[in-house]
Scaffold this active site. Structure first.
Site, PDB file in Angstrom:
ATOM      1  N   LYS A  38       5.152 -14.203   4.221  1.00 17.14           N
ATOM      2  CA  LYS A  38       5.285 -15.185   3.139  1.00 17.14           C
ATOM      3  C   LYS A  38       6.746 -15.218   2.721  1.00 17.14           C
ATOM      4  O   LYS A  38       7.101 -15.036   1.552  1.00 17.14           O
ATOM      5  CB  LYS A  38       4.343 -14.766   1.986  1.00 17.14           C
ATOM      6  CG  LYS A  38       4.193 -15.779   0.873  1.00 17.14           C
ATOM      7  CD  LYS A  38       3.402 -17.005   1.236  1.00 17.14           C
ATOM      8  CE  LYS A  38       3.373 -17.986   0.093  1.00 17.14           C
ATOM      9  NZ  LYS A  38       2.776 -19.281   0.454  1.00 17.14           N
TER      10      LYS A  38
ATOM     11  N   TYR B 132       0.819  -1.211   0.000  1.00 16.38           N
ATOM     12  CA  TYR B 132       0.000   0.000   0.000  1.00 16.38           C
ATOM     13  C   TYR B 132       0.854   1.262   0.000  1.00 16.38           C
ATOM     14  O   TYR B 132       0.400   2.330   0.368  1.00 16.38           O
ATOM     15  CB  TYR B 132      -0.951   0.015   1.211  1.00 16.38           C
ATOM     16  CG  TYR B 132      -2.071  -1.003   1.121  1.00 16.38           C
ATOM     17  CD1 TYR B 132      -2.157  -1.889   0.056  1.00 16.38           C
ATOM     18  CD2 TYR B 132      -3.050  -1.071   2.103  1.00 16.38           C
ATOM     19  CE1 TYR B 132      -3.174  -2.825  -0.025  1.00 16.38           C
ATOM     20  CE2 TYR B 132      -4.071  -2.006   2.035  1.00 16.38           C
ATOM     21  CZ  TYR B 132      -4.121  -2.879   0.969  1.00 16.38           C
ATOM     22  OH  TYR B 132      -5.135  -3.797   0.897  1.00 16.38           O
TER      23      TYR B 132
ATOM     24  N   ASP C  75      -0.839 -17.903   3.868  1.00 13.29           N
ATOM     25  CA  ASP C  75      -1.861 -18.790   3.292  1.00 13.29           C
ATOM     26  C   ASP C  75      -2.343 -19.806   4.328  1.00 13.29           C
ATOM     27  O   ASP C  75      -3.550 -20.025   4.491  1.00 13.29           O
ATOM     28  CB  ASP C  75      -1.345 -19.477   2.018  1.00 13.29           C
ATOM     29  CG  ASP C  75       0.081 -19.987   2.141  1.00 13.29           C
ATOM     30  OD1 ASP C  75       0.739 -19.687   3.161  1.00 13.29           O
ATOM     31  OD2 ASP C  75       0.545 -20.700   1.227  1.00 13.29           O
TER      32      ASP C  75
ATOM     33  N   ASP D 197      -4.732  -6.386   6.188  1.00 14.01           N
ATOM     34  CA  ASP D 197      -6.023  -5.909   5.705  1.00 14.01           C
ATOM     35  C   ASP D 197      -6.939  -7.099   5.440  1.00 14.01           C
ATOM     36  O   ASP D 197      -8.101  -7.139   5.871  1.00 14.01           O
ATOM     37  CB  ASP D 197      -5.806  -5.092   4.422  1.00 14.01           C
ATOM     38  CG  ASP D 197      -7.028  -4.281   4.041  1.00 14.01           C
ATOM     39  OD1 ASP D 197      -7.962  -4.193   4.868  1.00 14.01           O
ATOM     40  OD2 ASP D 197      -7.055  -3.744   2.929  1.00 14.01           O
TER      41      ASP D 197
ATOM     42  N   ASP E 231     -10.340  -8.569   7.835  1.00 12.99           N
ATOM     43  CA  ASP E 231     -11.713  -8.726   7.346  1.00 12.99           C
ATOM     44  C   ASP E 231     -12.172 -10.176   7.532  1.00 12.99           C
ATOM     45  O   ASP E 231     -13.337 -10.440   7.838  1.00 12.99           O
ATOM     46  CB  ASP E 231     -11.831  -8.324   5.868  1.00 12.99           C
ATOM     47  CG  ASP E 231     -11.993  -6.814   5.698  1.00 12.99           C
ATOM     48  OD1 ASP E 231     -11.548  -6.076   6.604  1.00 12.99           O
ATOM     49  OD2 ASP E 231     -12.557  -6.370   4.680  1.00 12.99           O
TER      50      ASP E 231
END
Ligand code: NAI
Ligand code: MG
Length: 331
Positions: free
Chosen positions: A167, A121, A200, A224, A228
């Site tokens: 990751k 971002y 993941d 982010d 959610d």
């Protein structure tokens, strides 16, 4: 007396903000609220989604409450601009179950801490011949800063375990730096169990066995998405608050957006905004009033008599607020 910047925004932002302000006004604390504009409605009036005056008001305030804004492609993001201007590098998103609320899990109490200033971002994108490229910026400084914040948060909130999510098996350099920062800082916090997971696998474990997590720290985009997902585990967007914290400033906002499908109907769930105000009270060290407000909301959710349609009830936003106010009066 606290000076609080109030940025209601548009859509359901002003509705949920009015709800939270009514409740804050009935606490035993003096507030001086200063309203400021942002978002798409502001853009149509002033030509900008975030006027300098709004940033100035937020910079001068003890804390900022932000409702929600509609974001239109091509326009400058008001919330990202504010996060940068106030240097709010840590985003805290609790995932907590409340009795009485229909949800996948009724026993969750974990906190996701997301790096708020860089990663994917950073906003550095460019068109190329084949398409476009986005730059994923990870610095040692920001990685250390967010990991330090997370360990500190765990310690001061009496939480015993911190999980870093990354990751690094694929993003060897960027997430390698993040993971190394995490384990280097962990040396200073011997009482907190430190572990790491790939994002993941984490996405799966959060669905299958989320109870094993306590505090999670991760980079911007992963945070982010996982937060959610977390909201989905405990009853949805109407219930999830967040805090954006920096060295000097704090901004508190619901995770949800401007809810264009329900805006103007007076049926938005005020809980996420109220819980954001609770987080602000804790930031201001007004613990007694924070707990009082959260308990009043909890009772109303548990009783389920005056709750909004997204929670399965029939109440209007302000009816639910009236019910919470009634509980507050008895505390
Ligand atoms: P949204 O969060 O506004 O809505 C998603 C769904 O959840 C809708 O069905 C909505 O009615 C429901 N919902 C959200 N909050 C609720 C509440 N308090 N009570 C009851 N139901 C609620 O997300 P969406 O539709 O993806 O985005 C709408 C606009 O909001 C877009 O312009 C988006 O860019 C913006 N947005 C702004 C954010 C912010 O201000 N920080 C964050 C997320 C989205
Ligand atoms: Mg989001």
């Amino acid at each position: 007396m606290y000076n609080i910047a109030i940025i209601p925004g548009d859509g359901i932002g002003p509705e949920v903000m009015a709800a939270a302000l009514e409740l804050l006004d009935s606490l035993d604390i003096q507030f001086n609220f200063k309203k400021a504009h942002a978002g798409n409605r502001c853009f149509r009036k002033t030509g900008t989604t975030i006027p300098d005056e709004t940033i100035k008001i937020a910079l001068q305030a003890d804390a900022t409450l932000f409702g929600a804004v509609t974001t239109v492609p091509g326009q400058k993001s008001a919330i990202i601009t504010l996060r940068k201007a106030l240097d709010l590098y840590a985003n805290i998103r609790p995932v907590k179950s409340y009795p009485g609320v229909r949800s996948l899990y009724s026993d969750l109490d974990l906190v996701i801490i997301r790096e708020n200033t860089e990663g994917l971002y950073s906003g550095i994108e460019e068109y190329t011949e084949e398409g476009a490229t986005a730059l994923r910026v990870i610095t040692r400084h920001s990685s250390r800063r967010i990991c330090e914040f997370a360990f500190d948060y765990a310690k001061s909130n009496h939480r015993s375990k911190l999980t870093a999510v990354h990751k690094a098996n694929v993003l060897k350099k960027t997430d390698g730096i993040f993971r190394d920062a995490f384990y280097s800082i962990s040396q200073d916090y011997p009482d907190i169990e430190a572990e790491d997971r790939y994002v993941d696998a984490m996405a799966m474990f959060m669905v299958t066995k989320p109870q094993q997590f306590n505090v999670i720290v991760t980079t911007n985009l992963f945070g982010d998405i996982l937060s959610d997902e977390g909201a989905g585990l405990v009853g949805g967007l109407g219930l999830t608050p967040s805090a954006n914290i920096g060295e000097k400033k704090g901004l508190f906002e619901p995770v949800h957006g401007s809810g264009p499908d329900i805006a103007g109907k007076g049926i938005s769930n005020p809980s996420a905004m109220i819980l954001s105000a609770v987080m602000m009270l804790k930031y201001l060290k007004e613990y007694r009033e924070a707990i009082k407000l959260e308990e009043a909301l909890k009772e109303v959710l548990k009783e389920g008599r005056k709750i909004t349609p997204d929670l399965g009830g029939k109440a209007k936003t302000m009816e639910m607020v009236g019910e919470i106010k009634g509980k507050l009066g008895k505390k």
